[in-house]
Scaffold this active site. Structure first.
Site, mmCIF file in Angstrom:
data_model
loop_
_atom_site.group_PDB
_atom_site.id
_atom_site.type_symbol
_atom_site.label_atom_id
_atom_site.label_comp_id
_atom_site.label_asym_id
_atom_site.label_seq_id
_atom_site.Cartn_x
_atom_site.Cartn_y
_atom_site.Cartn_z
ATOM 1 N N ARG A 38 0.842 -1.193 0.000
ATOM 2 C CA ARG A 38 0.000 0.000 0.000
ATOM 3 C C ARG A 38 0.888 1.258 0.000
ATOM 4 O O ARG A 38 1.816 1.364 0.803
ATOM 5 C CB ARG A 38 -0.849 -0.018 1.277
ATOM 6 C CG ARG A 38 -2.132 0.789 1.162
ATOM 7 C CD ARG A 38 -2.633 1.100 2.536
ATOM 8 N NE ARG A 38 -3.075 -0.062 3.265
ATOM 9 C CZ ARG A 38 -4.350 -0.364 3.471
ATOM 10 N NH1 ARG A 38 -5.290 0.389 2.982
ATOM 11 N NH2 ARG A 38 -4.659 -1.413 4.179
ATOM 12 N N THR A 74 -4.590 -0.920 -4.478
ATOM 13 C CA THR A 74 -5.388 -1.880 -5.255
ATOM 14 C C THR A 74 -6.881 -1.732 -5.006
ATOM 15 O O THR A 74 -7.664 -2.551 -5.460
ATOM 16 C CB THR A 74 -4.938 -3.313 -4.936
ATOM 17 O OG1 THR A 74 -4.998 -3.483 -3.516
ATOM 18 C CG2 THR A 74 -3.554 -3.593 -5.434
ATOM 19 N N ASN A 96 -1.989 -13.187 2.053
ATOM 20 C CA ASN A 96 -2.424 -13.636 3.386
ATOM 21 C C ASN A 96 -3.194 -12.520 4.095
ATOM 22 O O ASN A 96 -2.960 -12.205 5.247
ATOM 23 C CB ASN A 96 -1.257 -14.141 4.243
ATOM 24 C CG ASN A 96 -0.291 -13.060 4.664
ATOM 25 O OD1 ASN A 96 0.035 -12.181 3.881
ATOM 26 N ND2 ASN A 96 0.159 -13.108 5.900
ATOM 27 N N PHE A 97 -4.150 -11.951 3.353
ATOM 28 C CA PHE A 97 -5.016 -10.946 3.976
ATOM 29 C C PHE A 97 -6.098 -11.636 4.792
ATOM 30 O O PHE A 97 -6.260 -12.856 4.738
ATOM 31 C CB PHE A 97 -5.640 -10.042 2.901
ATOM 32 C CG PHE A 97 -4.615 -9.178 2.225
ATOM 33 C CD1 PHE A 97 -3.838 -8.301 2.971
ATOM 34 C CD2 PHE A 97 -4.411 -9.253 0.859
ATOM 35 C CE1 PHE A 97 -2.870 -7.511 2.374
ATOM 36 C CE2 PHE A 97 -3.445 -8.476 0.244
ATOM 37 C CZ PHE A 97 -2.672 -7.606 0.997
ATOM 38 N N LYS A 137 -9.541 -13.250 12.112
ATOM 39 C CA LYS A 137 -8.190 -12.775 11.817
ATOM 40 C C LYS A 137 -7.266 -13.473 12.792
ATOM 41 O O LYS A 137 -7.610 -13.621 13.970
ATOM 42 C CB LYS A 137 -8.097 -11.267 12.043
ATOM 43 C CG LYS A 137 -8.793 -10.448 10.986
ATOM 44 C CD LYS A 137 -8.507 -8.977 11.178
ATOM 45 C CE LYS A 137 -9.064 -8.194 10.002
ATOM 46 N NZ LYS A 137 -8.764 -6.769 10.096
ATOM 47 N N TYR A 139 -3.173 -14.166 14.234
ATOM 48 C CA TYR A 139 -1.708 -14.038 14.302
ATOM 49 C C TYR A 139 -1.130 -15.345 14.858
ATOM 50 O O TYR A 139 -1.861 -16.199 15.385
ATOM 51 C CB TYR A 139 -1.311 -12.863 15.191
ATOM 52 C CG TYR A 139 -1.529 -11.512 14.541
ATOM 53 C CD1 TYR A 139 -0.698 -11.062 13.525
ATOM 54 C CD2 TYR A 139 -2.579 -10.698 14.937
ATOM 55 C CE1 TYR A 139 -0.897 -9.826 12.930
ATOM 56 C CE2 TYR A 139 -2.787 -9.460 14.340
ATOM 57 C CZ TYR A 139 -1.939 -9.024 13.336
ATOM 58 O OH TYR A 139 -2.142 -7.809 12.743
ATOM 59 N N ASP A 169 3.353 -18.845 11.935
ATOM 60 C CA ASP A 169 3.697 -17.933 10.835
ATOM 61 C C ASP A 169 4.659 -18.547 9.807
ATOM 62 O O ASP A 169 4.250 -19.012 8.761
ATOM 63 C CB ASP A 169 4.305 -16.653 11.413
ATOM 64 C CG ASP A 169 3.238 -15.688 11.916
ATOM 65 O OD1 ASP A 169 2.052 -15.882 11.589
ATOM 66 O OD2 ASP A 169 3.584 -14.743 12.636
ATOM 67 N N GLN A 250 12.805 -42.224 22.995
ATOM 68 C CA GLN A 250 14.056 -42.137 23.760
ATOM 69 C C GLN A 250 13.906 -41.059 24.834
ATOM 70 O O GLN A 250 13.664 -39.906 24.504
ATOM 71 C CB GLN A 250 15.232 -41.751 22.850
ATOM 72 C CG GLN A 250 15.278 -42.440 21.504
ATOM 73 C CD GLN A 250 15.506 -43.935 21.613
ATOM 74 O OE1 GLN A 250 16.008 -44.433 22.615
ATOM 75 N NE2 GLN A 250 15.127 -44.668 20.578
ATOM 76 N N GLN A 273 19.567 -42.692 24.644
ATOM 77 C CA GLN A 273 19.155 -43.565 23.539
ATOM 78 C C GLN A 273 19.330 -45.013 23.989
ATOM 79 O O GLN A 273 20.402 -45.388 24.498
ATOM 80 C CB GLN A 273 20.049 -43.270 22.325
ATOM 81 C CG GLN A 273 19.624 -43.957 21.057
ATOM 82 C CD GLN A 273 20.655 -43.753 19.950
ATOM 83 O OE1 GLN A 273 21.802 -43.371 20.201
ATOM 84 N NE2 GLN A 273 20.249 -44.026 18.734
#
Ligand code: COA
Length: 416
Positions: A38, A74, A96-97, A137, A139, A169, A250, A273
């Site tokens: 933007r 846009t 990813n809006f 929305k 995060y 993310d 283990q 182990q």
């Protein structure tokens, strides 16, 4: 040397971390990635958590290297027209809006397909299409909470805990990159693009699959033998938080080394182990444990595993974490130091492998960033600094066929 994605053009219509991480990885593979932002503000990460006034924040620079920046509004006719031209000439668009934002802008999947049937549209959302929470929305931390990571991270007597790793993310971004590359290959077969979608919840869940495994085991047997709660504690009907227990078969734990009282990172991760028990017992100065029936088998050790770890901590008390690893590596014991971010930042091996690189940014100067974690014998990755906001607007518009007068008109429309 050529790059795997040479000639592939990507519209990076993403922001914050999940989308940008995906586009950056593909840029490292050689794609021409044009970040659409933007005008005036750009990606919010340019200004979040700034450490230098008026310079792009590290949050932005570390997720947007090797890209070009094109500013476009846009939502305005002039910007939409440019985006349409770009879509016609590109191979991939990543976004990813918030749910529905692209549709509201007028760029529905149907419309995008009508502009360019070969285009691959790749989207990240918090939850998958049709999910009860599809409109949210999201995060990173919400995805960690909803994807199974928070409930299974931390200690049993504390609250659910978020990981420092960006599981919601960048992890989602890497999943999306896999989907895009598969769609690109599919396009070779069909000639058509397609829509690729990854939800952050699903990407977290995909990494938490062993915990879904444990939920089913718990429901069948009532206990989880590799968890610290066994055999001395209690289980409910949900997978408990397992502290630092190993997720596989283990047993392992984070153990204190010399200096832990003052250094919060004076620890190693130690794995016992099963097949290395003899070497382990010898390494820690307890050779008699090799044949002692109370210690000789994994089953026999199970109810005293924390006593064994406590003993190993006494063995570690006079060794710093690096000295400890030097000894243990000779015995082929799976272990490693807990490294602080400072140690990682200055680690010579990570610099040599270009997993951490220093780049020179026009405004902020030198900064560290991660390099590609994917190494290929046929291609090398050179990390270039992230672009300034709109740095390549005129260049990209000219490539799309706009002349100087038209470019000036696009700029003035965006400024209104
Ligand atoms: N020109 C004009 N408008 C633009 C634009 C541009 N170049 N780029 C974005 N916009 C508009 C969008 O169309 C949207 O408008 P609308 O709300 O009128 O439809 C608006 O900017 C805000 O976008 P949005 O995505 O809602 O941003 P946000 O800051 O409010 O939310 C997130 C941020 C990350 C929470 C949200 O984008 C989201 O949930 N994304 C999906 C999940 C995700 O990827 N999250 C992880 C991020 S790391």
């Amino acid at each position: 040397m050529s790059k795997p994605l040479d000639g592939i053009k990507i519209i990076d219509f993403t922001h914050v971390q999940a989308g940008p991480s995906c586009a950056q990885q593909l840029a490292w593979f050689g794609a021409d990635v044009i970040k659409v932002e933007r005008p005036g503000s750009g990606d919010a990460t340019r200004t979040s958590l700034r450490d230098i006034p008026d310079a792009d924040a590290l949050y932005f620079t570390m997720l947007n290297s090797n890209k070009r920046s094109l500013t476009l509004d846009t939502k305005k006719a002039e910007g939409k027209e440019v985006l349409e031209k770009l879509i016609r000439q590109s191979d991939i668009m990543i976004e990813n809006f918030a749910p529905g934002a692209l549709d509201r802008m007028g760029f529905t999947w149907e419309y995008i397909q009508s502009l360019n049937p070969r285009l691959i549209l790749a989207s990240v959302k918090g939850f998958s299409d049709g999910h009860f929470y599809e409109d949210l929305k999201v995060y990173d931390n919400v995805a960690q909470a909803a994807g199974g990571a928070a409930t299974t991270t931390g200690f049993w007597d504390g609250p659910p805990t978020i990981s420092g790793a960006a599981l919601g993310d960048s992890n989602t971004g890497m999943h999306l990159a896999i989907g895009i590359l598969a769609a690109l290959q599919h396009r070779h077969l069909t000639g058509l693009g397609q829509k690729v979608a990854v939800s952050m919840q699903d990407a977290v869940l995909n990494l938490c699959r062993v915990k879904l495994r444990d939920q089913q085991r718990l429901e069948r047997t009532g206990v989880l033998e590799e968890y610290p709660q066994y055999p001395h504690g209690t289980f409910t009907d949900v997978v408990p938080r397992g502290g630092n227990a190993g997720g596989g078969g283990q047993p392992g734990w984070i153990l204190k080394c010399k200096g832990w009282e003052n250094d919060p990172n004076a620890y190693i991760y130690f794995t016992i182990q099963g097949t290395a028990w003899e070497a382990t017992a010898r390494a820690i100065g307890k050779p008699e444990w090799v044949t002692d029936p109370a210690y000789a088998t994994a089953k026999a050790r199970q109810d005293k595993i924390f006593d064994i770890f406590a003993y190993i901590e006494t063995w570690l008390a006079d060794k710093d974490k690096f000295e400890a690893i030097e000894i243990l590596r000779k015995f082929d014991i799976p272990c490693g130091p807990v490294l602080s971010m400072k140690e990682i930042a200055y680690d010579e091996s990570l610099r040599r492998s270009k997993s951490i690189v220093e780049v020179d940014h026009k405004v902020r100067g030198k900064y560290l960033t991660v390099g590609s974690p994917i190494k290929m014998s046929g291609a090398t990755v050179e990390i270039t600094p992230s672009p300034l906001l709109g740095e390549h607007t005129d260049e990209v518009l000219a490539e799309l066929g706009y002349n100087a007068t038209q470019i000036a008109a696009i700029h003035s429309a965006a400024a209104v």
